[in-house]
Design a protein around this motif. Structure first.
Motif, mmCIF file in Angstrom:
data_model
loop_
_atom_site.group_PDB
_atom_site.id
_atom_site.type_symbol
_atom_site.label_atom_id
_atom_site.label_comp_id
_atom_site.label_asym_id
_atom_site.label_seq_id
_atom_site.Cartn_x
_atom_site.Cartn_y
_atom_site.Cartn_z
ATOM 1 N N MET A 144 16.741 -124.999 -34.462
ATOM 2 C CA MET A 144 16.412 -123.588 -34.268
ATOM 3 C C MET A 144 14.958 -123.342 -33.887
ATOM 4 O O MET A 144 14.598 -122.226 -33.532
ATOM 5 C CB MET A 144 16.743 -122.797 -35.541
ATOM 6 N N THR A 145 14.103 -124.360 -33.976
ATOM 7 C CA THR A 145 12.697 -124.193 -33.621
ATOM 8 C C THR A 145 12.351 -125.055 -32.416
ATOM 9 O O THR A 145 12.974 -126.074 -32.162
ATOM 10 C CB THR A 145 11.775 -124.599 -34.788
ATOM 11 N N SER A 146 11.359 -124.620 -31.680
ATOM 12 C CA SER A 146 10.866 -125.388 -30.536
ATOM 13 C C SER A 146 9.508 -124.808 -30.153
ATOM 14 O O SER A 146 9.155 -123.706 -30.582
ATOM 15 C CB SER A 146 11.842 -125.276 -29.351
ATOM 16 N N PRO A 147 8.760 -125.520 -29.317
ATOM 17 C CA PRO A 147 7.483 -124.955 -28.857
ATOM 18 C C PRO A 147 7.682 -123.621 -28.131
ATOM 19 O O PRO A 147 6.847 -122.728 -28.228
ATOM 20 C CB PRO A 147 6.935 -126.017 -27.904
ATOM 21 N N GLU A 148 8.806 -123.480 -27.430
ATOM 22 C CA GLU A 148 9.079 -122.239 -26.697
ATOM 23 C C GLU A 148 9.566 -121.119 -27.617
ATOM 24 O O GLU A 148 9.454 -119.947 -27.282
ATOM 25 C CB GLU A 148 10.151 -122.466 -25.620
ATOM 26 N N HIS A 149 10.139 -121.493 -28.760
ATOM 27 C CA HIS A 149 10.705 -120.511 -29.693
ATOM 28 C C HIS A 149 10.312 -120.859 -31.130
ATOM 29 O O HIS A 149 11.145 -121.334 -31.907
ATOM 30 C CB HIS A 149 12.226 -120.453 -29.556
ATOM 31 N N PRO A 150 9.034 -120.637 -31.496
ATOM 32 C CA PRO A 150 8.640 -120.891 -32.882
ATOM 33 C C PRO A 150 9.402 -119.949 -33.819
ATOM 34 O O PRO A 150 9.895 -118.904 -33.394
ATOM 35 C CB PRO A 150 7.145 -120.601 -32.888
ATOM 36 N N LEU A 151 9.509 -120.346 -35.067
ATOM 37 C CA LEU A 151 10.327 -119.614 -36.030
ATOM 38 C C LEU A 151 9.484 -119.172 -37.214
ATOM 39 O O LEU A 151 8.722 -119.952 -37.775
ATOM 40 C CB LEU A 151 11.474 -120.512 -36.498
ATOM 41 N N LEU A 152 9.652 -117.908 -37.595
ATOM 42 C CA LEU A 152 9.036 -117.356 -38.796
ATOM 43 C C LEU A 152 10.144 -117.075 -39.794
ATOM 44 O O LEU A 152 11.066 -116.305 -39.504
ATOM 45 C CB LEU A 152 8.274 -116.064 -38.471
ATOM 46 N N LEU A 153 10.086 -117.731 -40.948
ATOM 47 C CA LEU A 153 11.024 -117.471 -42.037
ATOM 48 C C LEU A 153 10.286 -116.709 -43.124
ATOM 49 O O LEU A 153 9.212 -117.140 -43.567
ATOM 50 C CB LEU A 153 11.563 -118.776 -42.625
ATOM 51 N N PHE A 154 10.852 -115.591 -43.558
ATOM 52 C CA PHE A 154 10.230 -114.783 -44.601
ATOM 53 C C PHE A 154 11.149 -114.734 -45.813
ATOM 54 O O PHE A 154 12.319 -114.368 -45.702
ATOM 55 C CB PHE A 154 9.950 -113.367 -44.086
ATOM 56 N N PHE A 155 10.603 -115.120 -46.951
ATOM 57 C CA PHE A 155 11.327 -115.068 -48.217
ATOM 58 C C PHE A 155 10.616 -114.077 -49.116
ATOM 59 O O PHE A 155 9.480 -114.304 -49.524
ATOM 60 C CB PHE A 155 11.373 -116.461 -48.868
ATOM 61 N N ASP A 156 11.291 -112.973 -49.413
ATOM 62 C CA ASP A 156 10.708 -111.913 -50.230
ATOM 63 C C ASP A 156 11.189 -112.059 -51.677
ATOM 64 O O ASP A 156 12.286 -112.543 -51.930
ATOM 65 C CB ASP A 156 11.117 -110.549 -49.674
ATOM 66 N N ASP A 157 10.375 -111.619 -52.607
ATOM 67 C CA ASP A 157 10.666 -111.698 -54.043
ATOM 68 C C ASP A 157 10.995 -113.126 -54.473
ATOM 69 O O ASP A 157 11.977 -113.392 -55.161
ATOM 70 C CB ASP A 157 11.791 -110.733 -54.425
ATOM 71 N N LEU A 158 10.141 -114.043 -54.073
ATOM 72 C CA LEU A 158 10.328 -115.454 -54.380
ATOM 73 C C LEU A 158 10.405 -115.718 -55.886
ATOM 74 O O LEU A 158 10.994 -116.710 -56.306
ATOM 75 C CB LEU A 158 9.192 -116.270 -53.751
ATOM 76 N N GLN A 159 9.839 -114.832 -56.687
ATOM 77 C CA GLN A 159 9.868 -115.036 -58.137
ATOM 78 C C GLN A 159 11.296 -115.059 -58.681
ATOM 79 O O GLN A 159 11.536 -115.570 -59.770
ATOM 80 C CB GLN A 159 9.034 -113.969 -58.866
ATOM 81 N N TRP A 160 12.264 -114.542 -57.926
ATOM 82 C CA TRP A 160 13.657 -114.527 -58.380
ATOM 83 C C TRP A 160 14.521 -115.578 -57.671
ATOM 84 O O TRP A 160 15.742 -115.559 -57.776
ATOM 85 C CB TRP A 160 14.262 -113.143 -58.185
ATOM 86 N N ALA A 161 13.897 -116.477 -56.953
ATOM 87 C CA ALA A 161 14.654 -117.494 -56.217
ATOM 88 C C ALA A 161 15.357 -118.453 -57.172
ATOM 89 O O ALA A 161 14.841 -118.779 -58.240
ATOM 90 C CB ALA A 161 13.714 -118.282 -55.301
ATOM 91 N N ASP A 162 16.542 -118.891 -56.751
ATOM 92 C CA ASP A 162 17.258 -119.899 -57.524
ATOM 93 C C ASP A 162 16.572 -121.246 -57.334
ATOM 94 O O ASP A 162 15.915 -121.509 -56.327
ATOM 95 C CB ASP A 162 18.718 -119.956 -57.082
ATOM 96 N N ALA A 163 16.735 -122.119 -58.301
ATOM 97 C CA ALA A 163 16.066 -123.425 -58.284
ATOM 98 C C ALA A 163 16.499 -124.258 -57.082
ATOM 99 O O ALA A 163 15.685 -124.973 -56.487
ATOM 100 C CB ALA A 163 16.349 -124.172 -59.585
ATOM 101 N N SER A 164 17.758 -124.159 -56.674
ATOM 102 C CA SER A 164 18.246 -124.941 -55.534
ATOM 103 C C SER A 164 17.548 -124.526 -54.245
ATOM 104 O O SER A 164 17.165 -125.377 -53.439
ATOM 105 C CB SER A 164 19.762 -124.772 -55.388
ATOM 106 N N SER A 165 17.399 -123.227 -54.044
ATOM 107 C CA SER A 165 16.700 -122.752 -52.842
ATOM 108 C C SER A 165 15.248 -123.210 -52.847
ATOM 109 O O SER A 165 14.711 -123.614 -51.810
ATOM 110 C CB SER A 165 16.757 -121.221 -52.742
ATOM 111 N N LEU A 166 14.609 -123.162 -54.000
ATOM 112 C CA LEU A 166 13.208 -123.584 -54.077
ATOM 113 C C LEU A 166 13.053 -125.068 -53.753
ATOM 114 O O LEU A 166 12.134 -125.454 -53.030
ATOM 115 C CB LEU A 166 12.640 -123.291 -55.473
ATOM 116 N N ARG A 167 13.954 -125.891 -54.261
ATOM 117 C CA ARG A 167 13.871 -127.326 -53.981
ATOM 118 C C ARG A 167 14.117 -127.595 -52.492
ATOM 119 O O ARG A 167 13.483 -128.461 -51.887
ATOM 120 C CB ARG A 167 14.860 -128.100 -54.852
#
Length: 194
Positions: A147-170
């Protein structure tokens, strides 16, 4: 590092410090001070560089669902890919099918929408515990590499990280440290008081 003393927002960035590498930005501050609004300002720059954006917001109830934050990002990227012109959509489909090999089912079990892009997937051998997590995280990295490339860089935004599940964090930890990933900016906002 940066600080907005008026609103109490603090951000920190680290990464591989080379052009095109994975970069991470953490934004912290109390609720309602504009952490998400700050990230929305970044979106203005994405079209100029052909960038893509996907977001996930964690919530207290979702913290019990493994990989919920990762699932939301994958679904967003699948939908964006399906909206591309047919030739571009097919090119991503081919690259993704090759990258995932016969293990696409691992991701489509978490994000069934993925099958809209790569079709039904065969069963995969069952794994337990850390082995299952490692396989999932590796495949998420493969997915993001496509999904990423020099022509199409990717921005991923995770909001309210304090409530993230442990699996997602790992899994996020593995994504951030993947030496083969590039042109990826991961931004996470969290309330330091929670």
């Amino acid at each position: 590092y940066g600080r907005d003393t008026e609103n109490g927002v603090l951000w920190e960035s680290w990464g591989k410090s080379q052009k095109g590498a994975v970069e991470v930005v953490l934004i912290t501050g109390p609720g309602g001070v504009g952490k998400s609004a700050l990230v929305q300002e970044l979106l203005w720059a994405l079209p100029a560089v052909g960038g893509k954006f996907a977001a996930s917001k964690f919530d207290q109830l979702g913290a019990r669902t493994p990989y919920e934050g990762i699932r939301r990002v994958m679904v967003s990227l699948v939908r964006q890919t399906l909206a591309l012109p047919r030739s571009e959509h097919r090119a991503v489909q081919r690259r993704l099918t090759t990258a995932l090999g016969g293990a696409g089912r691992v991701l489509s079990d978490v994000a069934p929408e993925l099958e809209l892009l790569i079709g039904p997937q065969p069963d995969v051998p069952s794994l337990d515990g850390q082995q299952a997590h490692n396989r999932f995280s590796l495949l998420v990295c493969e997915f993001l590499r496509v999904m990423t490339s020099p022509e199409h860089p990717l921005l991923l935004f995770f909001d309210d990280l304090q409530w993230a599940d442990a699996s997602s964090l790992r899994t996020l930890q593995q994504v951030i440290s993947d030496p083969l990933l590039s042109h990826l900016l991961v931004v996470a906002a969290y309330r330091d008081s929670e």
